[in-house]
Design a protein around this motif. Structure first.
Motif, PDB file in Angstrom:
ATOM      1  N   ALA A 119       8.623  11.050  -0.580  1.00  0.00           N
ATOM      2  CA  ALA A 119       8.364   9.983   0.391  1.00  0.00           C
ATOM      3  C   ALA A 119       8.766  10.381   1.801  1.00  0.00           C
ATOM      4  O   ALA A 119       9.662   9.808   2.401  1.00  0.00           O
ATOM      5  N   PRO A 120       8.062  11.374   2.374  1.00  0.00           N
ATOM      6  CA  PRO A 120       8.377  11.722   3.756  1.00  0.00           C
ATOM      7  C   PRO A 120       8.014  10.558   4.678  1.00  0.00           C
ATOM      8  O   PRO A 120       7.046   9.840   4.413  1.00  0.00           O
ATOM      9  N   CYS A 121       8.792  10.383   5.717  1.00  0.00           N
ATOM     10  CA  CYS A 121       8.463   9.306   6.658  1.00  0.00           C
ATOM     11  C   CYS A 121       8.903   9.698   8.059  1.00  0.00           C
ATOM     12  O   CYS A 121       9.619  10.679   8.260  1.00  0.00           O
ATOM     13  N   ALA A 122       8.418   8.942   9.013  1.00  0.00           N
ATOM     14  CA  ALA A 122       8.897   9.059  10.386  1.00  0.00           C
ATOM     15  C   ALA A 122       9.572   7.734  10.712  1.00  0.00           C
ATOM     16  O   ALA A 122       9.238   6.703  10.136  1.00  0.00           O
ATOM     17  N   VAL A 123      10.542   7.784  11.599  1.00  0.00           N
ATOM     18  CA  VAL A 123      11.200   6.558  12.035  1.00  0.00           C
ATOM     19  C   VAL A 123      11.017   6.446  13.533  1.00  0.00           C
ATOM     20  O   VAL A 123      11.131   7.427  14.263  1.00  0.00           O
ATOM     21  N   LYS A 124      10.682   5.235  13.951  1.00  0.00           N
ATOM     22  CA  LYS A 124      10.497   5.030  15.382  1.00  0.00           C
ATOM     23  C   LYS A 124      11.657   4.224  15.922  1.00  0.00           C
ATOM     24  O   LYS A 124      12.077   3.242  15.325  1.00  0.00           O
ATOM     25  N   MET A 125      12.210   4.672  17.038  1.00  0.00           N
ATOM     26  CA  MET A 125      13.250   3.878  17.693  1.00  0.00           C
ATOM     27  C   MET A 125      12.723   3.407  19.032  1.00  0.00           C
ATOM     28  O   MET A 125      11.880   4.041  19.652  1.00  0.00           O
ATOM     29  N   ASP A 126      13.197   2.258  19.438  1.00  0.00           N
ATOM     30  CA  ASP A 126      12.756   1.677  20.700  1.00  0.00           C
ATOM     31  C   ASP A 126      13.703   2.141  21.799  1.00  0.00           C
ATOM     32  O   ASP A 126      14.846   1.706  21.863  1.00  0.00           O
ATOM     33  N   SER A 127      13.215   3.048  22.642  1.00  0.00           N
ATOM     34  CA  SER A 127      14.085   3.576  23.699  1.00  0.00           C
ATOM     35  C   SER A 127      13.914   2.802  24.998  1.00  0.00           C
ATOM     36  O   SER A 127      14.449   3.185  26.026  1.00  0.00           O
ATOM     37  N   GLY A 128      13.134   1.721  24.947  1.00  0.00           N
ATOM     38  CA  GLY A 128      13.010   0.918  26.165  1.00  0.00           C
ATOM     39  C   GLY A 128      11.625   0.361  26.428  1.00  0.00           C
ATOM     40  O   GLY A 128      11.385  -0.247  27.463  1.00  0.00           O
ATOM     41  N   MET A 129      10.699   0.536  25.491  1.00  0.00           N
ATOM     42  CA  MET A 129       9.358  -0.010  25.728  1.00  0.00           C
ATOM     43  C   MET A 129       9.225  -1.431  25.185  1.00  0.00           C
ATOM     44  O   MET A 129       8.369  -2.203  25.594  1.00  0.00           O
ATOM     45  N   THR A 130      10.097  -1.742  24.217  1.00  0.00           N
ATOM     46  CA  THR A 130      10.065  -3.068  23.587  1.00  0.00           C
ATOM     47  C   THR A 130       8.691  -3.360  22.994  1.00  0.00           C
ATOM     48  O   THR A 130       8.053  -4.379  23.286  1.00  0.00           O
ATOM     49  N   ARG A 131       8.229  -2.414  22.174  1.00  0.00           N
ATOM     50  CA  ARG A 131       7.019  -2.661  21.387  1.00  0.00           C
ATOM     51  C   ARG A 131       7.463  -2.431  19.955  1.00  0.00           C
ATOM     52  O   ARG A 131       8.234  -3.218  19.432  1.00  0.00           O
ATOM     53  N   LEU A 132       7.078  -1.307  19.341  1.00  0.00           N
ATOM     54  CA  LEU A 132       7.539  -1.054  17.989  1.00  0.00           C
ATOM     55  C   LEU A 132       8.791  -0.176  18.026  1.00  0.00           C
ATOM     56  O   LEU A 132       8.980   0.621  18.924  1.00  0.00           O
ATOM     57  N   ALA A 134       0.833  -1.214   0.000  1.00  0.00           N
ATOM     58  CA  ALA A 134       0.000   0.000   0.000  1.00  0.00           C
ATOM     59  C   ALA A 134       0.860   1.252   0.000  1.00  0.00           C
ATOM     60  O   ALA A 134       0.361   2.357   0.209  1.00  0.00           O
ATOM     61  N   GLU A 135       2.162   1.108  -0.279  1.00  0.00           N
ATOM     62  CA  GLU A 135       3.084   2.247  -0.181  1.00  0.00           C
ATOM     63  C   GLU A 135       2.689   3.394  -1.108  1.00  0.00           C
ATOM     64  O   GLU A 135       2.727   4.562  -0.700  1.00  0.00           O
ATOM     65  N   GLN A 169      11.610  -1.950   6.200  1.00  0.00           N
ATOM     66  CA  GLN A 169      10.474  -1.088   5.842  1.00  0.00           C
ATOM     67  C   GLN A 169      10.960   0.235   5.260  1.00  0.00           C
ATOM     68  O   GLN A 169      10.416   0.737   4.282  1.00  0.00           O
ATOM     69  N   LEU A 170      12.009   0.777   5.881  1.00  0.00           N
ATOM     70  CA  LEU A 170      12.515   2.076   5.439  1.00  0.00           C
ATOM     71  C   LEU A 170      13.096   1.966   4.023  1.00  0.00           C
ATOM     72  O   LEU A 170      12.810   2.788   3.154  1.00  0.00           O
ATOM     73  N   ARG A 171      13.882   0.914   3.782  1.00  0.00           N
ATOM     74  CA  ARG A 171      14.464   0.719   2.445  1.00  0.00           C
ATOM     75  C   ARG A 171      13.377   0.549   1.401  1.00  0.00           C
ATOM     76  O   ARG A 171      13.420   1.159   0.338  1.00  0.00           O
ATOM     77  N   ASN A 172      12.370  -0.288   1.731  1.00  0.00           N
ATOM     78  CA  ASN A 172      11.254  -0.516   0.813  1.00  0.00           C
ATOM     79  C   ASN A 172      10.548   0.770   0.462  1.00  0.00           C
ATOM     80  O   ASN A 172      10.243   1.037  -0.701  1.00  0.00           O
ATOM     81  N   TRP A 173      10.247   1.529   1.474  1.00  0.00           N
ATOM     82  CA  TRP A 173       9.501   2.790   1.316  1.00  0.00           C
ATOM     83  C   TRP A 173      10.259   3.736   0.385  1.00  0.00           C
ATOM     84  O   TRP A 173       9.705   4.283  -0.564  1.00  0.00           O
ATOM     85  N   VAL A 174      11.558   3.876   0.644  1.00  0.00           N
ATOM     86  CA  VAL A 174      12.375   4.789  -0.146  1.00  0.00           C
ATOM     87  C   VAL A 174      12.436   4.314  -1.596  1.00  0.00           C
ATOM     88  O   VAL A 174      12.249   5.080  -2.546  1.00  0.00           O
ATOM     89  N   GLU A 175      12.645   3.017  -1.759  1.00  0.00           N
ATOM     90  CA  GLU A 175      12.825   2.452  -3.095  1.00  0.00           C
ATOM     91  C   GLU A 175      11.538   2.514  -3.925  1.00  0.00           C
ATOM     92  O   GLU A 175      11.551   2.950  -5.074  1.00  0.00           O
ATOM     93  N   ILE A 176      10.436   2.088  -3.320  1.00  0.00           N
ATOM     94  CA  ILE A 176       9.163   2.045  -4.058  1.00  0.00           C
ATOM     95  C   ILE A 176       8.730   3.449  -4.463  1.00  0.00           C
ATOM     96  O   ILE A 176       8.291   3.682  -5.590  1.00  0.00           O
ATOM     97  N   CYS A 177       8.877   4.395  -3.550  1.00  0.00           N
ATOM     98  CA  CYS A 177       8.458   5.770  -3.863  1.00  0.00           C
ATOM     99  C   CYS A 177       9.392   6.407  -4.894  1.00  0.00           C
ATOM    100  O   CYS A 177       8.941   7.143  -5.775  1.00  0.00           O
ATOM    101  N   ALA A 178      10.691   6.099  -4.808  1.00  0.00           N
ATOM    102  CA  ALA A 178      11.641   6.668  -5.771  1.00  0.00           C
ATOM    103  C   ALA A 178      11.319   6.170  -7.175  1.00  0.00           C
ATOM    104  O   ALA A 178      11.319   6.936  -8.141  1.00  0.00           O
ATOM    105  N   ARG A 179      11.014   4.882  -7.280  1.00  0.00           N
ATOM    106  CA  ARG A 179      10.701   4.318  -8.587  1.00  0.00           C
ATOM    107  C   ARG A 179       9.482   4.988  -9.202  1.00  0.00           C
ATOM    108  O   ARG A 179       9.381   5.174 -10.408  1.00  0.00           O
TER     109      ARG A 179
END
Ligand SMILES: *Cc1c(COP(=O)(O)O)cnc(C)c1O
Length: 370
Positions: free
Chosen positions: A125-138, A92-93, A110-120
């Protein structure tokens, strides 16, 4: 004619607007106040709530799914940033990029896919990136985040608008996890920003705002506090209540001798008591665990729920009312200023978030604008 026979749910948009402005004033200089309107604005109606917040100046909206994002884009037009908190569905990108929605990505793949599919497709392709700072979810794990920092080619081609992370214990201000996550997020943010200076940082949900300015960064993401849930449990609620729920009474009855009430015969009504059966049960989001514990409100008094809550009805002991009040009584409120979502949550053994998002769809909904 408005039909209140199924119950009347009043949602105060002015109070939601006031809560938004209140939170905005609490933020550090330079921090923008976004708004989380996922799950139909926590059950209160995204199509009413989001334009209200837009009029207060909100331009950063967070939703859970792409479908919610598309609906919100339709409501608010192109002037707002819409972030999808659970990423983008595989396949659905392009739809996502064409709608101008910003997915939150939480793996490098996911990030590579998003960049590649949108570039093609030559789509931005603006995006947000989530890092896990200690919740251990996403979120990217520490190791994945290191790999991202080292992959200059990916960093140069990805248009990362926001780095975000989520706090696990923000509603417990003294919990050491808060400080731990703050340090971990701050360090990650500084390192990413040294390579991509445009990236904005976002950590705080509602409760996170009350942990202090260190937690505010560039964008705050409150949800529940906008809708009146207490962001600092155990202290007086600084937010305004936003909902009132009134249930019509369908039968009043006098109990001449002691007798059990409802399914399972779990509770006894005393001889000489008066009961009122109100329309509205667990199918309407009145959480069943409140049976025999929760209460309603009418004529300036609390009225206990007696027996189990049924699918379509709830029974109250109204013996405390005067004869006159009892006779004129037509409805009982089970959420209002005197009976907040947090209090109801306590009776139901849950949190205010669940009380709100459970609110049913058979009620007549009235939106109060001022
Ligand atoms: C739901 C959600 C929020 C909002 O949290 P509240 O506690 O309701 O303020 C913020 N960030 C993320 C990632 C969420 O999923």
């Amino acid at each position: 004619m408005n039909d209140f026979r199924e119950g009347l749910l009043s949602i105060n948009l002015q109070s939601i607007a006031d809560n938004y402005l209140d939170l905005t004033r609490r933020l550090a200089d330079g921090t923008r106040c976004g708004a989380v309107v996922k799950a139909d604005a926590y059950g209160l109606g995204m199509t009413q709530v989001a334009p209200t917040l837009f009029r207060q100046g909100c331009r950063d909206f967070f939703v859970a799914t792409q479908a919610e994002g598309e609906r919100l884009r339709g409501e608010l037009g192109d002037d707002v940033r819409i972030v999808i908190l659970t990423g983008v569905r595989n396949g659905a990108e392009l739809e996502c990029a064409r709608a101008g929605l910003i997915p939150t990505l939480f793996t490098l793949e996911q990030l590579r896919n998003w960049v590649e599919i949108c570039a093609r497709a030559e789509l931005s392709a603006p995006c947000a990136v989530k890092m896990d700072s200690g919740m251990t979810r996403l979120g990217l794990s520490e190791e994945e985040f290191e790999l991202l920092l080292r992959d200059r080619q990916l960093l140069n081609s990805a248009d990362i608008h926001i780095l975000l992370s989520h706090l696990a214990c923000a509603d417990e201000p003294l919990h050491p996890q808060n400080d731990y996550q703050l340090r971990s997020f701050k360090e990650a943010g500084e390192r990413l920003r040294s390579l991509c200076p445009e990236v904005q940082l976002s950590l705080a949900n509602s409760s996170g705002i009350f942990l202090g300015e260190d937690y505010h960064f560039d964008i705050a993401r409150p949800g529940s506090a906008l809708y009146g849930v207490n962001p600092v449990p155990g202290t007086p609620n600084l937010m305004r209540p936003t909902v009132a729920l009134s249930l019509p009474i369908v039968q009043k009855r006098f109990v001449s001798r002691e007798q059990s009430v409802g399914y399972g015969a779990t509770q006894q009504a005393a001889a000489g008591s008066w009961l009122a059966v109100a329309r509205g049960g667990y199918a309407d989001g009145i959480i069943r665990a409140q049976g025999g514990r929760g209460r309603g409100w009418a004529c300036g008094r609390y009225l206990p729920i007696i027996g189990r809550i049924s699918m379509d009805s709830t029974t109250f002991d109204i013996s405390a009312l005067s004869d006159q009040d009892r006779e004129s009584l037509q409805s009982i409120e089970i959420l209002n200023k005197e009976l907040t979502v947090d209090e109801v949550a306590e009776y139901a053994g849950t949190i205010g978030y669940e009380v709100l998002t459970s609110l049913g769809h058979r009620y007549f909904r009235r939106y109060i604008k001022s």
